[in-house]
Structure formats: structure tokens, C-alpha cells
Scaffold this active site. Structure first.
Site, short mmCIF file in Angstrom:
data_model
loop_
_atom_site.label_atom_id
_atom_site.label_comp_id
_atom_site.label_asym_id
_atom_site.label_seq_id
_atom_site.Cartn_x
_atom_site.Cartn_y
_atom_site.Cartn_z
CB ILE A 142 -1.10 -0.38 1.57
CG1 ILE A 142 -0.08 0.04 2.24
CG2 ILE A 142 -2.22 -0.93 0.72
CD1 ILE A 142 -1.33 0.62 3.79
CG ASP A 143 -0.40 4.25 -2.65
OD1 ASP A 143 -0.15 3.11 -3.17
OD2 ASP A 143 -1.12 4.86 -3.00
NE ARG A 144 7.43 8.32 3.62
CZ ARG A 144 8.62 9.02 3.49
NH1 ARG A 144 9.50 8.90 1.61
NH2 ARG A 144 9.20 8.96 4.29
NE ARG A 244 -2.41 8.72 -3.45
CZ ARG A 244 -1.10 9.14 -3.22
NH1 ARG A 244 -0.67 8.08 -3.03
NH2 ARG A 244 -0.27 10.21 -3.45
#
EC number: 5.4.99.24
Length: 314
Positions: A142-144, A244
Site C-alpha cells: 500500500i502507498d506510503r 487516488r
């Protein structure tokens, strides 16, 4: 830059290492060694298995004796991430653990792995804090800046089983996000192809483009506020930055998204809590346990910052 030369190492291949290509195995093992050097030491016969030369596509077998010669590598910088606070933040967020899996509620702002100027991510940290774990790999990413459910496998066969479930779309992940504007009741699905691009500053950005890979995301309104909407999100595909980009395409970017958001909209939002994190959270994951066959449902609670921000909204 400081370099050091490693000593000769001998590795006996166990069941958690088998069926991997030797080049891929060495790339994971030799973190600070360029891939080009790994190929060179394989081609020149310096890497030996059972005292024999091998090719880069050789697949490891149980009982193989791997010899890695002395290698000059770049010394790791001491990371400021190995602090007591960082340790506490991760260890206090373990949602589930057994002999096969480790599942955490990843805090926002922590990368899942090192790279791009980041010395340590979640996976490197757990490998350092648990050196006796013979195998520890990310099941997914998952994204930072996204918080929430993150799975790690403690056995190679568990990793392969979960990857198979992901390919067969048997793993279901759910997210929630706070987006700008009033999300339309009629907008329940965004299906737009996504293409990876690189900007002049080498930053990666994902764009909607017909040449890209298919991507599909489902949305459901949880609560509408005066200027924002809390939405429940189910991605049917797992493309990079999918949620996003799809929310931006729908005209309702996620609050405080520095890469895909709208800065002017963020500035107009009254921010009583001074929060500055992406308001996207992986709330739950459903899958079949790779060893027991049991149906698993793991839930990750919202962190205090996200929760407090929602409490300020009307």
C-alpha cells in the site's frame, strides 16, 4: 561513500527458498548490490551451487548448497527510523500473527519497503527486529501515505498461496477515503485504464490513458458532510495509485493528497486539527488462510488523527 567487503557465505536452501530463480534470490539477499553486478558474478562463475556454475534462471532446489563469494558493497547509512517511537508504532499495530502470517495496521507516512531515498520500510524493519525469522516478505503493498491493513508472509508457501488468491481475485480489500465535494449517489463505479509515466523530476505518476492497464473501482457513500464525503471503496483491480487517480478522475480528489489532490481545495478546507496526511485508509481484507483454509476477515481501525479530523466535520 563507504564500502565494505563481505566474507564468503554458504547458504543451504530450505523449503522457504525453493523454486526461486537464483538472480531474484540474490537480489533480495544482497540488498546494496546492483543487479548488473549480480548478473556479472553469476556469469563469471563466482556464484556456485553444489560446487557448480549456474545460469541466472536456475531455480533453487531444497538441499542446494549455495556459495556466495566476497563482494564489495555500499555500507548502509544508519537510519533514524529505528527509534523507540517507530518500533512502538509498528509493534502496537499488529492486528494478527501466527506461524504463517503477520498482519499490521500500517501507519500513514511509513513506506512498506526501502528505496527512493528511504533507508528502511516496514519489511526491512521487521527483518531487523526479528533476525530469527527465516522468511519474511510483503504479500502486497500500500502507498506510503495510505494507512491500514498490510500483510506479510512468514513462509514461502504462504506467500505463493496468497499471491495465487490475489491473481484469482479471491482477496478482497476495502478502503475508506474522505474526498472533496458531494459524491453523486449515481456514481458507483469508475472503470478507467491506468498508465505509469515518469515526470522530468523522475517522479512516478499514474495517468488515465487508453494505452494503460484495465482498472476498476467501486464506491459507496458512507456519510456526506457540508463540503466533503466519506466513501467506502472496493478496488476490483490492484493498480498503483488506482483509488487516488480514480477519485481525481471523478472530480472528487482525496483530501491532502500531495500528488493527485487539489491544493487550492485543501487550503479552503477548515483544518482544526492541523492534519496533513492523505485521508485514505485500508479498512479490511478478506482471504483464505493459506495453511488452515479458514476464511479470514481482518479489520484495521482508523488512527486517532483520521478519526479526530472526522469529528471536526459538520
Amino acid at each position: 561513500m563507504k564500502y565494505k567487503t563481505t566474507s564468503v557465505s554458504i547458504i543451504y536452501i530450505n523449503e522457504d527458498m525453493i523454486n526461486q530463480r537464483i538472480d531474484n534470490f540474490l537480489q533480495k539477499k544482497l540488498k546494496n548490490v546492483p543487479r548488473s553486478m549480480i548478473y556479472r558474478i553469476i556469469r563469471t562463475g563466482k556464484i556456485r551451487i553444489n560446487k557448480k556454475r549456474i545460469k541466472p534462471d536456475y531455480k533453487l532446489k531444497i538441499g542446494d548448497k549455495l556459495r556466495i563469494p566476497p563482494i564489495k558493497i555500499l555500507c548502509e547509512k544508519k537510519s533514524s527510523l529505528l527509534t523507540t517511537e517507530y518500533k512502538k508504532n509498528l509493534l502496537n499495530n499488529i492486528l494478527y500473527e501466527d506461524n504463517y502470517l503477520l498482519i499490521i495496521n500500517k501507519p500513514s507516512g511509513i513506506a512498506v519497503h526501502g528505496g527512493s531515498g528511504i533507508n528502511l520500510g516496514v519489511i526491512e524493519y521487521f527483518r531487523k527486529i526479528r533476525p530469527l525469522e527465516k522468511f519474511l516478505e510483503l504479500v502486497h503493498r500500500i502507498d506510503r501515505d495510505t494507512s491500514g491493513v498490510l500483510m506479510l508472509a512468514k513462509k514461502r508457501r504462504s506467500l505463493l498461496s496468497l499471491h495465487k488468491q490475489i491473481r484469482e481475485k479471491k482477496v478482497q480489500k476495502k478502503y475508506i477515503a474522505l474526498v472533496h465535494g458531494l459524491w453523486p449517489l449515481s456514481l458507483r463505479k469508475v472503470s478507467e485504464p491506468l498508465l505509469k509515466t515518469h515526470l522530468k523530476n523522475k517522479q512516478r505518476k499514474i495517468l488515465i490513458n487508453k494505452e494503460g492497464k484495465p482498472a476498476e473501482t467501486y464506491f459507496k457513500i458512507k456519510k456526506q458532510y457540508l463540503f466533503t464525503t466519506l466513501v467506502s471503496i472496493t478496488p476490483k483491480t490492484g493498480r498503483t495509485h488506482q483509488i487516488r487517480v480514480h477519485t481525481l478522475h471523478a472530480g472528487h480528489p482525496i483530501l491532502f493528497d500531495k500528488r493527485y489532490g487539489k491544493r487550492d481545495l485543501d487550503c479552503n478546507i477548515k483544518n482544526k486539527t492541523k492534519i496533513n496526511r492523505l485521508l485514505l485508509h485500508a479498512t479490511s481484507i478478506n482471504f483464505i488462510h493459506p495453511e488452515t483454509g479458514k476464511k479470514m476477515h481482518i479489520v484495521a481501525p482508523l488512527d486517532v488523527y483520521f478519526k479526530n479530523y472526522l469529528n471536526t466535520l459538520i
